[in-house]
Design an enzyme around this catalytic site. Structure first.
Site: not given
Ligand SMILES: Cc1ncc(COP(=O)(O)O)c(C=O)c1O
Length: 266
Positions: A56, A109, A185, A210
């Site tokens: 992690r 978004y 973003d 994307k």
């Protein structure tokens, strides 16, 4: 071939997407990085000595993509991969102090907006939404005549799906004058079209799902910054909240990145 920072700076972004993050060029070595499947690493017993320690905290499969994305965004520090774009949004919003003010595009978004709205409803932050194409209106919300100045300016340019364009330079200048940090973003532009760090943004966010990965076969997110304190805070959040990337997804994202320039051009 591995790219030194100096070498990468001399290469076009079209070359960086193809060449960055390769293993050292040596006889019989693979041209692609391996996928490392391990939850635990041998070490010195002290994470402070740079041990990977536990899955992690780190995975070598993340590193080539994080290096390549940092080079493309013009960052001086490696990027940070996340399990999804929204895991990256969550990490970025954690930079806001308790009760802090976030200014966000009305047409951000939807997932980012829902997350910020829910945090506001619970009293963790104050959310101000605004038409991001209206530079003066955004500035007025960053530094209102009365009331608290913004702590975080959230930019998304173009916005998804309304394709609103923000004046990133003017707005980051206004945010910094007010003492706010700026997260942009950059999912819809990609670093081949726009590099928000060079326009003053402190942190750049991607839904790697994307254009960067580009094949609709992986869900991932990323953050990039050149600010060591911000990166340390984001890394800590990723470790403690656990929104980490699977090694196979990270490998697929790097493979997808190789054709980014061709896909954008097309
Ligand atoms: C601009 C933008 N940011 C963030 C996200 C969230 O990313 P993910 O779907 O990878 O969690 C998306 C997803 O559509 C997006 O379009």
């Amino acid at each position: 071939m591995s790219l030194s920072d100096q070498h990468a700076a001399e290469l076009s972004p079209e070359t960086v997407v193809v060449a960055a993050g390769r293993p050292e060029r040596a006889h019989d070595e693979p041209v692609n990085p391996p996928i490392v499947l391990s939850s635990t690493y041998f070490g010195t017993g002290s994470l402070g000595d740079g041990d990977r320690g536990y899955g992690r905290y780190a995975n070598p499969t993340w590193d080539p993509f994080e290096d390549a994305l940092a080079k493309l965004e013009g960052a001086t520090l490696p990027g940070l991969l996340y399990a999804s774009g929204l895991a990256a949004v969550s990490s970025a919003l954690s930079l806001v102090p308790a009760g802090g003010v976030v200014v966000m595009p009305t047409h951000s978004y939807a997932g980012s907006l829902v997350m910020a709205t829910e945090l506001a409803e619970k009293g963790f932050l104050e959310l101000r939404t605004v038409d991001i194409t209206d530079t003066e209106a955004v500035k007025a919300l960053i530094s209102p005549e009365h009331g608290r100045k913004a702590d975080l300016l959230w930019l998304e340019s173009p916005t998804n799906p309304m394709l609103g364009i923000a004046d990133i330079r003017a707005l980051t200048d206004a945010a910094h004058a007010a003492g706010a940090i700026v997260v942009t973003d950059n999912t819809f532009s990609t670093p081949l079209v726009q590099q928000p760090l060079s326009l003053g943004s402190d942190v750049v966010l991607h839904s790697v799902t994307k254009y960067l990965a580009g094949h609709s076969d992986v869900v991932l997110g990323a953050l990039v910054t050149s600010n060591p304190e911000l990166r340390a805070a984001l890394l800590h959040h990723r470790i403690i909240h656990g929104g980490i990337a699977g090694p196979f997804e990270a490998w697929l994202a790097l493979r997808g990145l190789r054709t980014l320039a061709l896909r954008i051009e097309r």
